[in-house]
Design an enzyme around this catalytic site. Sequence first.
Site, PDB file in Angstrom:
ATOM      1  N   LYS A  31       0.850  -1.205   0.000  1.00 49.20           N
ATOM      2  CA  LYS A  31       0.000   0.000   0.000  1.00 49.20           C
ATOM      3  C   LYS A  31       0.881   1.249   0.000  1.00 49.20           C
ATOM      4  O   LYS A  31       0.650   2.181  -0.763  1.00 49.20           O
ATOM      5  CB  LYS A  31      -0.879   0.007   1.245  1.00 49.20           C
ATOM      6  CG  LYS A  31      -1.531   1.348   1.549  1.00 49.20           C
ATOM      7  CD  LYS A  31      -2.371   1.337   2.809  1.00 49.20           C
ATOM      8  CE  LYS A  31      -1.604   1.508   4.061  1.00 49.20           C
ATOM      9  NZ  LYS A  31      -1.271   2.891   4.448  1.00 49.20           N
ATOM     10  N   ASN A  32       1.937   1.229   0.844  1.00 48.39           N
ATOM     11  CA  ASN A  32       2.742   2.442   1.023  1.00 48.39           C
ATOM     12  C   ASN A  32       3.759   2.658  -0.082  1.00 48.39           C
ATOM     13  O   ASN A  32       4.506   3.625  -0.055  1.00 48.39           O
ATOM     14  CB  ASN A  32       3.411   2.426   2.402  1.00 48.39           C
ATOM     15  CG  ASN A  32       2.368   2.594   3.501  1.00 48.39           C
ATOM     16  OD1 ASN A  32       1.218   2.953   3.225  1.00 48.39           O
ATOM     17  ND2 ASN A  32       2.734   2.295   4.721  1.00 48.39           N
ATOM     18  N   CYS A  79      -4.330  12.569  12.484  1.00 47.68           N
ATOM     19  CA  CYS A  79      -5.147  11.350  12.492  1.00 47.68           C
ATOM     20  C   CYS A  79      -4.997  10.713  13.871  1.00 47.68           C
ATOM     21  O   CYS A  79      -4.384  11.287  14.773  1.00 47.68           O
ATOM     22  CB  CYS A  79      -4.687  10.398  11.385  1.00 47.68           C
ATOM     23  SG  CYS A  79      -3.076   9.713  11.718  1.00 47.68           S
ATOM     24  N   ARG A  91       0.771  14.626  12.463  1.00 45.44           N
ATOM     25  CA  ARG A  91       1.166  14.411  11.056  1.00 45.44           C
ATOM     26  C   ARG A  91       1.423  15.725  10.296  1.00 45.44           C
ATOM     27  O   ARG A  91       0.822  16.006   9.288  1.00 45.44           O
ATOM     28  CB  ARG A  91       0.119  13.587  10.314  1.00 45.44           C
ATOM     29  CG  ARG A  91      -0.399  12.355  10.988  1.00 45.44           C
ATOM     30  CD  ARG A  91       0.636  11.258  11.166  1.00 45.44           C
ATOM     31  NE  ARG A  91       1.076  10.619   9.961  1.00 45.44           N
ATOM     32  CZ  ARG A  91       0.469   9.569   9.379  1.00 45.44           C
ATOM     33  NH1 ARG A  91      -0.640   9.113   9.892  1.00 45.44           N
ATOM     34  NH2 ARG A  91       0.948   9.023   8.279  1.00 45.44           N
ATOM     35  N   ASP A 129       4.816   0.579  12.033  1.00 45.75           N
ATOM     36  CA  ASP A 129       3.544  -0.035  11.607  1.00 45.75           C
ATOM     37  C   ASP A 129       3.390  -1.448  12.148  1.00 45.75           C
ATOM     38  O   ASP A 129       2.298  -2.012  12.089  1.00 45.75           O
ATOM     39  CB  ASP A 129       3.439  -0.053  10.085  1.00 45.75           C
ATOM     40  CG  ASP A 129       3.352   1.348   9.512  1.00 45.75           C
ATOM     41  OD1 ASP A 129       3.580   1.503   8.298  1.00 45.75           O
ATOM     42  OD2 ASP A 129       3.097   2.289  10.277  1.00 45.75           O
ATOM     43  N   ARG A 177      -8.662  -0.119   4.783  1.00 44.78           N
ATOM     44  CA  ARG A 177      -7.734   0.870   4.221  1.00 44.78           C
ATOM     45  C   ARG A 177      -6.412   0.217   3.855  1.00 44.78           C
ATOM     46  O   ARG A 177      -5.724   0.636   2.934  1.00 44.78           O
ATOM     47  CB  ARG A 177      -7.449   1.975   5.247  1.00 44.78           C
ATOM     48  CG  ARG A 177      -8.667   2.726   5.693  1.00 44.78           C
ATOM     49  CD  ARG A 177      -8.271   3.955   6.416  1.00 44.78           C
ATOM     50  NE  ARG A 177      -7.459   4.799   5.532  1.00 44.78           N
ATOM     51  CZ  ARG A 177      -7.448   6.118   5.603  1.00 44.78           C
ATOM     52  NH1 ARG A 177      -8.175   6.727   6.497  1.00 44.78           N
ATOM     53  NH2 ARG A 177      -6.721   6.832   4.796  1.00 44.78           N
TER      54      ARG A 177
HETATM   55  C1  EPZ Z   1       4.519   6.819   6.032  1.00 42.76           C
HETATM   56  O1  EPZ Z   1       3.795   7.892   6.622  1.00 42.76           O
HETATM   57  C2  EPZ Z   1       3.552   5.644   5.979  1.00 42.76           C
HETATM   58  N1  EPZ Z   1       2.390   5.997   5.169  1.00 42.76           N
HETATM   59  C3  EPZ Z   1       3.094   5.277   7.397  1.00 42.76           C
HETATM   60  O2  EPZ Z   1       2.252   4.132   7.306  1.00 42.76           O
HETATM   61  C4  EPZ Z   1       4.336   4.921   8.212  1.00 42.76           C
HETATM   62  O3  EPZ Z   1       3.959   4.620   9.543  1.00 42.76           O
HETATM   63  C5  EPZ Z   1       5.316   6.098   8.215  1.00 42.76           C
HETATM   64  O4  EPZ Z   1       5.652   6.449   6.848  1.00 42.76           O
HETATM   65  C6  EPZ Z   1       6.596   5.784   8.962  1.00 42.76           C
HETATM   66  O5  EPZ Z   1       7.225   4.677   8.388  1.00 42.76           O
HETATM   67  C7  EPZ Z   1       2.513   5.993   3.818  1.00 42.76           C
HETATM   68  O6  EPZ Z   1       3.574   5.735   3.276  1.00 42.76           O
HETATM   69  C8  EPZ Z   1       1.273   6.319   3.039  1.00 42.76           C
HETATM   70  P1  EPZ Z   1       6.738  10.166   8.122  1.00 42.76           P
HETATM   71  P2  EPZ Z   1       4.433   9.395   6.620  1.00 42.76           P
HETATM   72  O7  EPZ Z   1       6.655  11.396   7.321  1.00 42.76           O
HETATM   73  O8  EPZ Z   1       5.191   9.595   5.375  1.00 42.76           O
HETATM   74  C9  EPZ Z   1       6.987  13.509  11.425  1.00 42.76           C
HETATM   75  C10 EPZ Z   1       0.346   2.831   7.780  1.00 42.76           C
HETATM   76  O9  EPZ Z   1      -0.150   2.359   8.820  1.00 42.76           O
HETATM   77  N2  EPZ Z   1       6.931  14.477  10.321  1.00 42.76           N
HETATM   78  O10 EPZ Z   1       7.935   9.285   8.000  1.00 42.76           O
HETATM   79  O11 EPZ Z   1       3.365  10.329   6.956  1.00 42.76           O
HETATM   80  C11 EPZ Z   1       5.652  12.802  11.622  1.00 42.76           C
HETATM   81  O12 EPZ Z   1       4.770  13.585  12.396  1.00 42.76           O
HETATM   82  C12 EPZ Z   1       0.885   4.248   7.756  1.00 42.76           C
HETATM   83  O13 EPZ Z   1       0.440   2.204   6.692  1.00 42.76           O
HETATM   84  C13 EPZ Z   1       7.118  15.827  10.593  1.00 42.76           C
HETATM   85  O14 EPZ Z   1       7.321  16.216  11.745  1.00 42.76           O
HETATM   86  O15 EPZ Z   1       5.452   9.261   7.851  1.00 42.76           O
HETATM   87  C14 EPZ Z   1       6.048  11.527  12.324  1.00 42.76           C
HETATM   88  O16 EPZ Z   1       6.181  11.775  13.717  1.00 42.76           O
HETATM   89  C15 EPZ Z   1       0.768   4.931   9.121  1.00 42.76           C
HETATM   90  N3  EPZ Z   1       7.068  16.736   9.574  1.00 42.76           N
HETATM   91  C16 EPZ Z   1       7.422  11.213  11.737  1.00 42.76           C
HETATM   92  O17 EPZ Z   1       7.880  12.434  11.118  1.00 42.76           O
HETATM   93  C17 EPZ Z   1       6.854  16.337   8.265  1.00 42.76           C
HETATM   94  O18 EPZ Z   1       6.830  17.204   7.370  1.00 42.76           O
HETATM   95  C18 EPZ Z   1       7.382  10.132  10.669  1.00 42.76           C
HETATM   96  O19 EPZ Z   1       6.492  10.555   9.661  1.00 42.76           O
HETATM   97  C19 EPZ Z   1       6.666  14.964   8.005  1.00 42.76           C
HETATM   98  C20 EPZ Z   1       6.713  14.046   9.044  1.00 42.76           C
END
Ligand code: EPZ
Length: 463
Positions: free
Chosen positions: A50-51, A146, A151, A339, A431
Amino acid sequence: MPLRKDRTINQQLHSIVESDNPESSPVNQSTLKILGPSCLQGNINIGGAKNSALPAMAATLLSSGVCRLRQVPCLADINIMGQVLSALGAKIKHNTNTFTLDIDASIINNSEAPYELVRQLRASFFAIGPILARLGVARIPLPGGCAIGARPVDLHVKGLQALGAEVHIEHGMVNAYISSSKKKLRGAKIYLDYPSVGATETLMMAATLAEGETIIENAAQEPEVEDLANLCIAMGANIFGAGTKTIVISGVPKLHSVDYTIIPDRIEAGTFLIAGAITNSDISISPVVPKHLSAVISKLQSVGVKIIQETSDSLHILPSKILKSTDIETQPYPGFPTDMQAPFMALLSICSGSSYITETVFENRMRHVSELNRMGANIRVKGNNAIVQGVPKLSAAPVIGSDLRASAALILAALAAEGETIFQGLQHLNRGYEQLEVKLQKLGAKLQRVDLVEENDISQDSI
Ligand code: EPZ
């Protein structure tokens, strides 16, 4: 809720989008009845990631031709992302029999993604990079938080500004545009304060059509980032170092059509490994890339689970009676994946001894604990830390899933619990897990999807 082949994606998607309206959706009025403890047996086919599929769909906006993505799972999130691309002008055909998605983005005539959709699928924000690089302007609603955290998207915004875009956020909308006459982003050196998966993907996609060279330092190394880079390279992009902390992108004038197969979903694979471990079963899973699950396999082996790699793309889990505690700390890849934290906690709840779990990636990813405790688990939470005191067995109870992976954890716990668990939260499961209950039923699990409205006249026959 997979798309049916005969209906257009919009007709199908409209019904999917409806389904997120808690009052009206049949999905939200359905429950899963799970009778445990189960003993599972057989082989499970793992779907596409999915990701990976979600950012890959956004990346097709970079191409002025038709792109074919294979091994795209039939999931609610995929359906919503398809509707976002349609709203921007792309033409989409989703063949759910062959798991193939054909996207024609030769004409993109809209630079604004609908709030109604971005509200439901924050991954649709990843489209900002490709739209901006393609059109010189992009208006994407600020994705809300969420269940698992706020996020924010500040790293995406800062990176786009470094690439030369003007970005203003007002009225809940991220307005990005390129003021230079050429309407081209320009290569830059970007350091990510945190190895954000989404920010790495957004900036990598935007940089493929920029003028000059972009270096992303402290980049996310997840397999899905590498898969996205391989897709873009197959479309004609120049990208080096994806899957490491430093990614170098040399911009090109345009990207062309592609026929690309998405990698297997490592989180679905890990979830099924835990289904086997928590029920002390003998199951095999494929296709899978074992390297993508190194941290999870290592932790499963440390609790006493026997796992054999019989071929390059399969894993076989064997019954392993004695399971003992271990400690988990979630980290960006190649660390233990966030995850898998909730699903693994379900397993640790019946491992003898105390396990200490620390969630370092998201600030609110412990909401499954209270529901696991309703099933007889003994877990104490303090901030982002949980102490799991293993219990001999879990007991069935009515439980509610709060998000995708928390819901998976509750289903796994129900497979091991004594009695009949009533699970609510199918809208979350749909989802990210394609037909999870069908796949578990094929392994011998006793699950039944029931509409709440029929609850009263259901006879007492067990499942
Ligand atoms: C991706 O989300 C995945 N989703 C998530 O999977 C996964 O848990 C996550 O990466 C971590 O591996 C998809 O790929 C669609 P991040 P993403 O940006 O990209 C902070 C699932 O269950 N952050 O790596 O949103 C953020 O708040 C989902 O399949 C900022 O602060 O994750 C978090 O604490 C859930 N500023 C951390 O970084 C930003 O601009 C990691 O977020 C972006 C992120």
